[in-house]
Enzyme design. Structure first.
Site, mmCIF file in Angstrom:
data_model
loop_
_atom_site.group_PDB
_atom_site.id
_atom_site.type_symbol
_atom_site.label_atom_id
_atom_site.label_comp_id
_atom_site.label_asym_id
_atom_site.label_seq_id
_atom_site.Cartn_x
_atom_site.Cartn_y
_atom_site.Cartn_z
ATOM 1 N N SER A 115 6.974 9.154 12.267
ATOM 2 C CA SER A 115 5.920 9.004 11.258
ATOM 3 C C SER A 115 6.474 9.135 9.848
ATOM 4 O O SER A 115 6.972 10.189 9.453
ATOM 5 C CB SER A 115 4.830 10.056 11.484
ATOM 6 O OG SER A 115 3.982 10.110 10.347
ATOM 7 N N GLY B 251 -5.125 7.863 5.514
ATOM 8 C CA GLY B 251 -4.226 8.856 6.115
ATOM 9 C C GLY B 251 -2.987 9.053 5.266
ATOM 10 O O GLY B 251 -2.504 10.178 5.092
ATOM 11 N N LYS C 43 0.828 -1.202 0.000
ATOM 12 C CA LYS C 43 0.000 0.000 0.000
ATOM 13 C C LYS C 43 0.866 1.257 0.000
ATOM 14 O O LYS C 43 0.599 2.196 -0.753
ATOM 15 C CB LYS C 43 -0.925 -0.032 1.224
ATOM 16 C CG LYS C 43 -1.897 1.129 1.304
ATOM 17 C CD LYS C 43 -3.194 0.737 2.006
ATOM 18 C CE LYS C 43 -3.022 0.491 3.490
ATOM 19 N NZ LYS C 43 -2.779 1.725 4.244
ATOM 20 N N SER C 44 1.894 1.276 0.832
ATOM 21 C CA SER C 44 2.743 2.470 0.920
ATOM 22 C C SER C 44 3.395 2.767 -0.434
ATOM 23 O O SER C 44 3.425 3.913 -0.894
ATOM 24 C CB SER C 44 3.850 2.252 1.957
ATOM 25 O OG SER C 44 3.289 2.138 3.243
ATOM 26 N N ARG D 191 2.818 5.966 -3.295
ATOM 27 C CA ARG D 191 3.986 6.748 -3.710
ATOM 28 C C ARG D 191 4.237 6.636 -5.213
ATOM 29 O O ARG D 191 4.679 7.593 -5.853
ATOM 30 C CB ARG D 191 5.215 6.293 -2.903
ATOM 31 C CG ARG D 191 5.166 6.784 -1.441
ATOM 32 C CD ARG D 191 6.072 5.931 -0.571
ATOM 33 N NE ARG D 191 6.205 6.412 0.802
ATOM 34 C CZ ARG D 191 5.313 6.206 1.772
ATOM 35 N NH1 ARG D 191 4.183 5.559 1.529
ATOM 36 N NH2 ARG D 191 5.547 6.666 2.994
ATOM 37 N N ARG E 160 -7.694 -3.213 9.473
ATOM 38 C CA ARG E 160 -6.812 -4.141 10.199
ATOM 39 C C ARG E 160 -7.492 -4.714 11.448
ATOM 40 O O ARG E 160 -7.177 -5.842 11.867
ATOM 41 C CB ARG E 160 -5.481 -3.483 10.536
ATOM 42 C CG ARG E 160 -4.744 -3.023 9.280
ATOM 43 C CD ARG E 160 -3.269 -2.868 9.443
ATOM 44 N NE ARG E 160 -2.749 -2.013 8.379
ATOM 45 C CZ ARG E 160 -2.451 -2.431 7.145
ATOM 46 N NH1 ARG E 160 -2.585 -3.683 6.806
ATOM 47 N NH2 ARG E 160 -2.000 -1.560 6.241
ATOM 48 N N ASP F 109 1.729 -1.148 11.867
ATOM 49 C CA ASP F 109 0.414 -1.607 11.405
ATOM 50 C C ASP F 109 0.131 -3.057 11.803
ATOM 51 O O ASP F 109 -0.950 -3.577 11.530
ATOM 52 C CB ASP F 109 0.319 -1.465 9.879
ATOM 53 C CG ASP F 109 0.299 0.012 9.472
ATOM 54 O OD1 ASP F 109 -0.135 0.844 10.275
ATOM 55 O OD2 ASP F 109 0.734 0.317 8.341
ATOM 56 N N ARG G 145 -6.565 1.815 17.879
ATOM 57 C CA ARG G 145 -6.383 0.363 17.740
ATOM 58 C C ARG G 145 -6.138 -0.334 19.072
ATOM 59 O O ARG G 145 -6.402 -1.537 19.194
ATOM 60 C CB ARG G 145 -5.243 0.065 16.749
ATOM 61 C CG ARG G 145 -5.668 0.366 15.327
ATOM 62 C CD ARG G 145 -4.596 0.064 14.297
ATOM 63 N NE ARG G 145 -5.180 0.147 12.965
ATOM 64 C CZ ARG G 145 -4.476 0.253 11.846
ATOM 65 N NH1 ARG G 145 -3.150 0.289 11.890
ATOM 66 N NH2 ARG G 145 -5.092 0.319 10.683
ATOM 67 N N LYS H 220 -4.640 5.855 14.570
ATOM 68 C CA LYS H 220 -4.716 5.189 13.255
ATOM 69 C C LYS H 220 -6.173 5.228 12.769
ATOM 70 O O LYS H 220 -6.953 6.029 13.249
ATOM 71 C CB LYS H 220 -4.179 3.765 13.371
ATOM 72 C CG LYS H 220 -2.684 3.707 13.679
ATOM 73 C CD LYS H 220 -1.881 4.245 12.524
ATOM 74 C CE LYS H 220 -0.401 4.292 12.845
ATOM 75 N NZ LYS H 220 0.341 4.982 11.793
HETATM 76 C C1 S3P Z 1 2.506 4.705 6.208
HETATM 77 C C2 S3P Z 1 3.041 5.073 7.404
HETATM 78 C C3 S3P Z 1 2.500 4.649 8.697
HETATM 79 C C4 S3P Z 1 1.503 3.496 8.562
HETATM 80 C C5 S3P Z 1 0.578 3.685 7.406
HETATM 81 C C6 S3P Z 1 1.356 3.804 6.101
HETATM 82 C C7 S3P Z 1 3.123 5.209 4.972
HETATM 83 O O1 S3P Z 1 1.843 5.735 9.301
HETATM 84 O O2 S3P Z 1 0.747 3.336 9.754
HETATM 85 O O3 S3P Z 1 -0.317 2.587 7.302
HETATM 86 O O4 S3P Z 1 2.834 4.690 3.887
HETATM 87 O O5 S3P Z 1 3.927 6.158 5.063
HETATM 88 P P1 S3P Z 1 2.666 6.844 10.154
HETATM 89 O O6 S3P Z 1 3.775 7.271 9.312
HETATM 90 O O7 S3P Z 1 1.714 7.940 10.421
HETATM 91 O O8 S3P Z 1 3.085 6.110 11.392
#
Ligand code: S3P
Length: 452
Positions: free
Chosen positions: A175, A102, A29-30, A34, A404, A328, A359, A355
């Protein structure tokens, strides 16, 4: 997810036979978010394979179109992005709805904050509860202005800086989203933008920016690791092969550790060291997890994970400095902990409270409803393990629009003595749309509540 909630979809998991076979989990997902955003900030065509087609990422694709990029789906997981270049974003003609994500909203706010345009962001009820000040604060240093609800919450309008200045910013929370928002904003500021990380967080933005041709340097400082980005690069389109998501892999992996007789393979999962806290912890608990065919794909280390049930997991304490590398994965770890012998303590986990849901609270309530003793403080969670086969189950967990939480309790139900239900499984579509089919294919018994 639309900001307008759909009907909840209750789901139930029943005690299941051994899980067997290959679990092909979706793209990371990350990295998927991007890939779309960096593609949109490049001049020319970026081709992406293995993109996660979960709702979170689809919302980011839609947002990139709204900022002027051409984003096309060419086949399953195969996408093409014709970008507009750094500083080339157009002003969207409507509100940007990031749904449940987020990551989506925070990274996109960063990406537009140093362009002379305005955009209004919103999301679903979960996203509208989450803090945005952690991103709008540093973006204000570049010259952007945010007007949101109390506490910087969405809906929020961001007025990008017409004349941005570069920024030096030490992260007050571990973060990757905040780090990434600042780096993406720094792309269109002249000179050097510096982000200092006191604790390592996932580094996909840095890896991918370097791949797209940005100039990045790293330095150890007394405050932590400094990431130094030179502004106004011309980003070059890159083919992006998205590896499979270790945070999604966590669900079949953990299910196999607690469902007796299981033996599964999870191929092609990213083994990025900034994401490896769960596997490290599970191995400390005595889990039988081996890495096969270790290799590199798309700039990320990947491996096939072989996971076998042994039935003798021990409790563990996770140190605060490990939290970011498994942030996560704590919900599903708390499920595994319920099937271990002894008391598992997770330290330094207060970020879990902001989150998609709180959680710690959501897991504690659902675990208690299933007969498991749990204690919490603001920053820790303790689960009293009941050993293999020892968890009563029989409860219903509220998922609070959190994918999750939903998947964690469905995994619990596969190994508990009595079925476990969730009030709403629909959020699973944000990150792992194929979850139900994939788990059933391995032998899990789950489906819509009340269905035969
Ligand atoms: C993520 C960073 C994390 C993670 C989120 C994905 C990202 O959050 O919990 O699911 O892709 O950069 P934080 O950076 O706010 O901890």
């Amino acid at each position: 997810m639309s900001a307008h909630a759909a009907a909840p979809q209750p789901m139930t998991a029943h005690p299941s036979g051994p899980l067997r076979g290959s679990a092909e989990v979706p793209g990371d997902k990350s990295i998927s978010h991007r890939a779309l955003i960096l593609g949109a900030l490049s001049v020319g065509e970026t081709r992406i394979t293995g993109l996660l087609e979960g709702q979170d990422v689809l919302d980011t694709a839609k947002a990139m179109r709204a900022f002027g990029a051409e984003v096309t789906r060419e086949g399953p997981g195969a996408w093409s992005v014709h970008g507009v270049g750094v500083g080339g974003f157009a002003e969207p003609s409507d509100v940007i709805d990031c749904g449940n994500s987020g990551t989506g909203v925070r990274l996109i706010m960063g990406a537009m904050a140093t362009s002379p345009i305005s955009a209004t962001f919103t999301g679903d009820a979960s996203l509208r509860r989450r803090p945005m000040g952690r991103v709008t604060g540093p973006l204000a240093l570049f010259g952007a202005r945010a007007h949101g609800r109390a506490g910087g919450r969405l809906p929020l309008t961001l007025v990008g800086a017409a004349d941005p200045v570069p920024v030096r910013y030490a992260l007050p929370v571990a973060s990757a989203q905040v780090k990434s928002a600042v780096l993406l904003a720094g792309l269109n500021a002249p000179g050097e933008t510096v982000v200092i990380e006191p604790e390592a967080t996932r580094d996909h933005t840095e890896r991918m920016l370097a791949g797209f041709g940005a100039s990045l340097a790293f330095e150890e400082t007394p405050e932590g690791r400094a990431i130094i980005l030179t502004g106004r690069p011309e980003l070059r389109p890159q083919p992006v092969a998205v590896p499979r998501d270790p945070s999604s892999a966590a669900f079949p992996v953990c299910a196999a550790l607690i469902v007796p007789g299981s033996d599964i393979l999870v191929p092609g999962v990213s083994r990025n060291p900034t994401r490896n806290g769960l596997i490290l912890t599970l191995r400390e608990m005595g889990a039988d997890i081996t890495f096969e065919a270790e290799r590199e794909e798309g700039g990320e280390p990947v491996a096939d994970l072989r996971v076998r049930f042994t039935g003798d997991l021990r409790a563990v304490e996770t140190p605060p400095e490990r939290a970011a590398s498994m942030i996560d994965e704590f919900p599903i770890l708390s499920v595994v902990a319920a099937f271990a012998e002894g008391r598992t303590v997770m330290h330094g986990v207060k970020e879990l409270r902001v989150k998609e849901s709180d959680r710690i609270d959501a897991m504690a309530r659902g675990l208690r409803a299933c007969g498991v003793r749990v204690e919490e403080t603001e920053d820790t969670m303790t689960v009293h393990g009941m050993g293999a086969g020892g968890v009563p189950g029989g409860g219903t967990a509220a998922t609070h629009l959190d994918h999750r939480i939903a998947m964690s309790f469905l995994v619990l139900g596969m190994a508990a003595r009595a079925p476990v239900s969730v009030d709403d499984a629909s959020p699973i579509a944000t990150s792992f749309p194929a979850f139900e089919g994939l788990m059933r294919g391995l032998g899990a018994r789950l489906g819509a509540s009340g269905a035969p």
